[in-house]
Design a protein around this motif. Sequence first.
Motif, PDB file in Angstrom:
ATOM      1  N   LEU A 174       0.834  -1.205   0.000  1.00 60.02           N
ATOM      2  CA  LEU A 174       0.000   0.000   0.000  1.00 60.02           C
ATOM      3  C   LEU A 174       0.869   1.255   0.000  1.00 60.02           C
ATOM      4  O   LEU A 174       0.556   2.233  -0.693  1.00 60.02           O
ATOM      5  N   SER A 175       1.952   1.249   0.760  1.00 56.06           N
ATOM      6  CA  SER A 175       2.829   2.423   0.792  1.00 56.06           C
ATOM      7  C   SER A 175       3.427   2.691  -0.585  1.00 56.06           C
ATOM      8  O   SER A 175       3.624   3.844  -0.968  1.00 56.06           O
ATOM      9  N   GLY A 176       3.679   1.623  -1.356  1.00 61.33           N
ATOM     10  CA  GLY A 176       4.172   1.805  -2.720  1.00 61.33           C
ATOM     11  C   GLY A 176       3.141   2.473  -3.618  1.00 61.33           C
ATOM     12  O   GLY A 176       3.474   3.374  -4.399  1.00 61.33           O
ATOM     13  N   ILE A 177       1.889   2.057  -3.509  1.00 58.82           N
ATOM     14  CA  ILE A 177       0.816   2.663  -4.306  1.00 58.82           C
ATOM     15  C   ILE A 177       0.681   4.149  -3.973  1.00 58.82           C
ATOM     16  O   ILE A 177       0.579   5.003  -4.860  1.00 58.82           O
ATOM     17  N   ILE A 178       0.696   4.458  -2.666  1.00 61.24           N
ATOM     18  CA  ILE A 178       0.561   5.851  -2.239  1.00 61.24           C
ATOM     19  C   ILE A 178       1.730   6.687  -2.746  1.00 61.24           C
ATOM     20  O   ILE A 178       1.546   7.811  -3.224  1.00 61.24           O
ATOM     21  N   ALA A 179       2.938   6.134  -2.658  1.00 62.39           N
ATOM     22  CA  ALA A 179       4.128   6.864  -3.113  1.00 62.39           C
ATOM     23  C   ALA A 179       4.037   7.193  -4.597  1.00 62.39           C
ATOM     24  O   ALA A 179       4.332   8.321  -5.019  1.00 62.39           O
ATOM     25  N   TYR A 180       3.595   6.231  -5.409  1.00 65.92           N
ATOM     26  CA  TYR A 180       3.512   6.461  -6.857  1.00 65.92           C
ATOM     27  C   TYR A 180       2.381   7.425  -7.215  1.00 65.92           C
ATOM     28  O   TYR A 180       2.463   8.141  -8.220  1.00 65.92           O
ATOM     29  N   LYS A 181       1.338   7.482  -6.403  1.00 62.07           N
ATOM     30  CA  LYS A 181       0.288   8.473  -6.642  1.00 62.07           C
ATOM     31  C   LYS A 181       0.827   9.879  -6.405  1.00 62.07           C
ATOM     32  O   LYS A 181       0.358  10.847  -7.002  1.00 62.07           O
ATOM     33  N   HIS A 182       1.819   9.980  -5.542  1.00 62.78           N
ATOM     34  CA  HIS A 182       2.422  11.287  -5.250  1.00 62.78           C
ATOM     35  C   HIS A 182       3.495  11.653  -6.270  1.00 62.78           C
ATOM     36  O   HIS A 182       3.583  12.808  -6.708  1.00 62.78           O
ATOM     37  N   LEU A 216      -6.591  -0.752  14.549  1.00 61.62           N
ATOM     38  CA  LEU A 216      -5.726  -1.870  14.922  1.00 61.62           C
ATOM     39  C   LEU A 216      -4.253  -1.459  14.888  1.00 61.62           C
ATOM     40  O   LEU A 216      -3.508  -1.706  15.833  1.00 61.62           O
ATOM     41  N   ILE A 217      -3.829  -0.824  13.792  1.00 55.09           N
ATOM     42  CA  ILE A 217      -2.414  -0.505  13.586  1.00 55.09           C
ATOM     43  C   ILE A 217      -2.264   0.915  13.059  1.00 55.09           C
ATOM     44  O   ILE A 217      -3.023   1.346  12.194  1.00 55.09           O
ATOM     45  N   ASN A 218      -1.294   1.627  13.583  1.00 56.89           N
ATOM     46  CA  ASN A 218      -0.798   2.877  12.995  1.00 56.89           C
ATOM     47  C   ASN A 218       0.658   2.651  12.622  1.00 56.89           C
ATOM     48  O   ASN A 218       1.408   2.054  13.398  1.00 56.89           O
ATOM     49  N   CYS A 219       1.066   3.119  11.469  1.00 55.88           N
ATOM     50  CA  CYS A 219       2.462   2.932  11.089  1.00 55.88           C
ATOM     51  C   CYS A 219       2.888   3.998  10.094  1.00 55.88           C
ATOM     52  O   CYS A 219       2.052   4.659   9.468  1.00 55.88           O
ATOM     53  N   THR A 220       4.203   4.176   9.984  1.00 56.39           N
ATOM     54  CA  THR A 220       4.754   5.093   9.002  1.00 56.39           C
ATOM     55  C   THR A 220       5.885   4.404   8.246  1.00 56.39           C
ATOM     56  O   THR A 220       6.677   3.663   8.834  1.00 56.39           O
ATOM     57  N   PHE A 221       5.930   4.646   6.955  1.00 54.84           N
ATOM     58  CA  PHE A 221       6.999   4.142   6.088  1.00 54.84           C
ATOM     59  C   PHE A 221       7.724   5.328   5.476  1.00 54.84           C
ATOM     60  O   PHE A 221       7.096   6.328   5.119  1.00 54.84           O
ATOM     61  N   THR A 222       9.024   5.218   5.351  1.00 51.11           N
ATOM     62  CA  THR A 222       9.797   6.214   4.617  1.00 51.11           C
ATOM     63  C   THR A 222      10.159   5.620   3.266  1.00 51.11           C
ATOM     64  O   THR A 222      10.761   4.545   3.190  1.00 51.11           O
ATOM     65  N   MET A 223       9.764   6.314   2.203  1.00 50.11           N
ATOM     66  CA  MET A 223      10.037   5.866   0.842  1.00 50.11           C
ATOM     67  C   MET A 223      10.997   6.845   0.181  1.00 50.11           C
ATOM     68  O   MET A 223      10.954   8.051   0.453  1.00 50.11           O
ATOM     69  N   VAL A 224      11.853   6.327  -0.679  1.00 49.95           N
ATOM     70  CA  VAL A 224      12.825   7.151  -1.394  1.00 49.95           C
ATOM     71  C   VAL A 224      12.648   6.930  -2.889  1.00 49.95           C
ATOM     72  O   VAL A 224      12.489   5.789  -3.349  1.00 49.95           O
ATOM     73  N   SER A 225      12.673   8.030  -3.657  1.00 49.78           N
ATOM     74  CA  SER A 225      12.529   7.954  -5.112  1.00 49.78           C
ATOM     75  C   SER A 225      13.902   8.001  -5.781  1.00 49.78           C
ATOM     76  O   SER A 225      14.761   8.810  -5.403  1.00 49.78           O
ATOM     77  N   LEU A 226      14.084   7.134  -6.770  1.00 53.32           N
ATOM     78  CA  LEU A 226      15.359   7.010  -7.474  1.00 53.32           C
ATOM     79  C   LEU A 226      15.179   7.222  -8.966  1.00 53.32           C
ATOM     80  O   LEU A 226      14.098   6.967  -9.517  1.00 53.32           O
ATOM     81  N   ASP A 227      16.245   7.649  -9.617  1.00 47.54           N
ATOM     82  CA  ASP A 227      16.270   7.737 -11.070  1.00 47.54           C
ATOM     83  C   ASP A 227      16.313   6.304 -11.616  1.00 47.54           C
ATOM     84  O   ASP A 227      17.193   5.526 -11.236  1.00 47.54           O
ATOM     85  N   PRO A 228      15.375   5.905 -12.491  1.00 52.87           N
ATOM     86  CA  PRO A 228      15.351   4.526 -12.997  1.00 52.87           C
ATOM     87  C   PRO A 228      16.641   4.113 -13.703  1.00 52.87           C
ATOM     88  O   PRO A 228      17.010   2.939 -13.688  1.00 52.87           O
ATOM     89  N   ALA A 229      17.344   5.079 -14.313  1.00 49.92           N
ATOM     90  CA  ALA A 229      18.560   4.760 -15.070  1.00 49.92           C
ATOM     91  C   ALA A 229      19.792   4.743 -14.178  1.00 49.92           C
ATOM     92  O   ALA A 229      20.576   3.799 -14.186  1.00 49.92           O
ATOM     93  N   THR A 230      19.980   5.798 -13.372  1.00 52.08           N
ATOM     94  CA  THR A 230      21.200   5.914 -12.574  1.00 52.08           C
ATOM     95  C   THR A 230      21.071   5.333 -11.170  1.00 52.08           C
ATOM     96  O   THR A 230      22.086   5.122 -10.493  1.00 52.08           O
ATOM     97  N   LYS A 231      19.846   5.091 -10.715  1.00 49.94           N
ATOM     98  CA  LYS A 231      19.561   4.598  -9.355  1.00 49.94           C
ATOM     99  C   LYS A 231      19.978   5.599  -8.273  1.00 49.94           C
ATOM    100  O   LYS A 231      20.167   5.233  -7.115  1.00 49.94           O
ATOM    101  N   LYS A 232      20.118   6.852  -8.651  1.00 46.90           N
ATOM    102  CA  LYS A 232      20.459   7.900  -7.691  1.00 46.90           C
ATOM    103  C   LYS A 232      19.186   8.603  -7.221  1.00 46.90           C
ATOM    104  O   LYS A 232      18.206   8.681  -7.971  1.00 46.90           O
TER     105      LYS A 232
END
Length: 470
Positions: free
Chosen positions: A132-140, A204-220
Amino acid sequence: MASISRTALRRLSAATLFRSSESASIYSITHRSFHSSSSYRTDGVFRELTAMRVRTPWIEALRNKQTEEKDSTKARGKPSMPKDRKLEPKRMSDSYHSLVLPLAQDPWLLDSYLNASGHIRLGAILMDLDALSGIIAYKHTGEDVTTVTAACDRIILRNALTEICDLELSGQVTYATGRSSMEITIQVAKAPKEGEKVKDNDVLINCTFTMVSLDPATKKPVNVNPLIVETPEEKRLYELGERNSKLRKERSQTSLIKHTPNDMESDLIHAFWQRELQYHDPHNDMRKPENVHFMDTTTLKSALIMQPQNRNRHHFQIFGGFLLKQTFELAFTCAAAFAQARPSFVSLDPSTFQNPVPVGSILYLTSTIVYTDPPLIGAAGETVDKDNRYTRVQVRVDTKVRDVEHGASKPTGQFNYTFTVEKNIRVMPRTYQEFMYYLDARRRAEQTTESMKEEGIGMSPETAEESVTE
């Protein structure tokens, strides 16, 4: 050659027809048509959480990669992100996503979430939370970047789930300054009735995830859209994310890898050393109690081959939720073996993903009991309840990855789980490395306790035992 009369032929045909009819009748009685329920072809994650992924068979993705590796021009031809791309500020609501996990409605779906005792496997829920955190990140961020899980900042069990019910999973980006990382806040609660809102005691649960965005080519790392904060609730969530970011930096700056233990912690190390000497002194009547176990005797290990069925949407790395599930279940087993009692989950403390885990590699997991509360020896002026029948047990799971040929290994993450067990039991460090594990865990336990008091959350051990989650 003898001939058959027409009368005999008619009789033979009639008999054959009767036998065929009789066989068909018997077949229809003894055989039924096959029926199967709809399959869920996912990698262990709820199907709606994988609907947005690009579906490419593994063999096709593998052959494309092999072709690119042979043709160097194709490998070099991957477009990188433009440096001047426009990043318009976005609202929190732009990334909001929710869905219902129909566990009460769909017994076959529920079947994949239950353990042997009929409890909901929290490890399976953790996989869904990461997805779910991945879906939310890509929507942003949009689909142009590659987004990976960098850390689970905190997962806390807020209330006991006393019955099997539908669960609502929801979340949004709550902290993003415009740099490469973003914090995503997710909630798991009993699914409310139509037109109603989730009640506090149904969370039931509260949580936080930290996501980082990378360049698909350079991975930076690449910058992401900053957030527009409007309502008082959004300001509260944003300030919480800001505080979490500061705490991560403070923990990094004051970590035991960089600094020696403080005076109080040094006194604790000395007290443990003195206690161990007393246990082995033949002129002293003090002997190690049966409920005290040396830390090195609590270790439990596991090794897994990383198969393509657990890959992420980018095909060649393992899905972060799968790693959470594996570390959780090993930690649970380690706590159960240590206490010889059934553990109740309390929290996942801030944990990091250090390096990606490639498909086809070997993942090694090592779990160790690193802290118990109440402790065996308290700090000066600290009150310790030695007779408490419940003990909080913190399990540290370290993971590393090697290729099949077993070349150099890389650390892939450290995960810190806390459980409650109905047992008066203690862990005791006795080497310098174990003392560092113990002190680090002690700091984490204090920070988690303070945070839960501030937010007014947390359950008693008796309440936790009533939950149908495990």
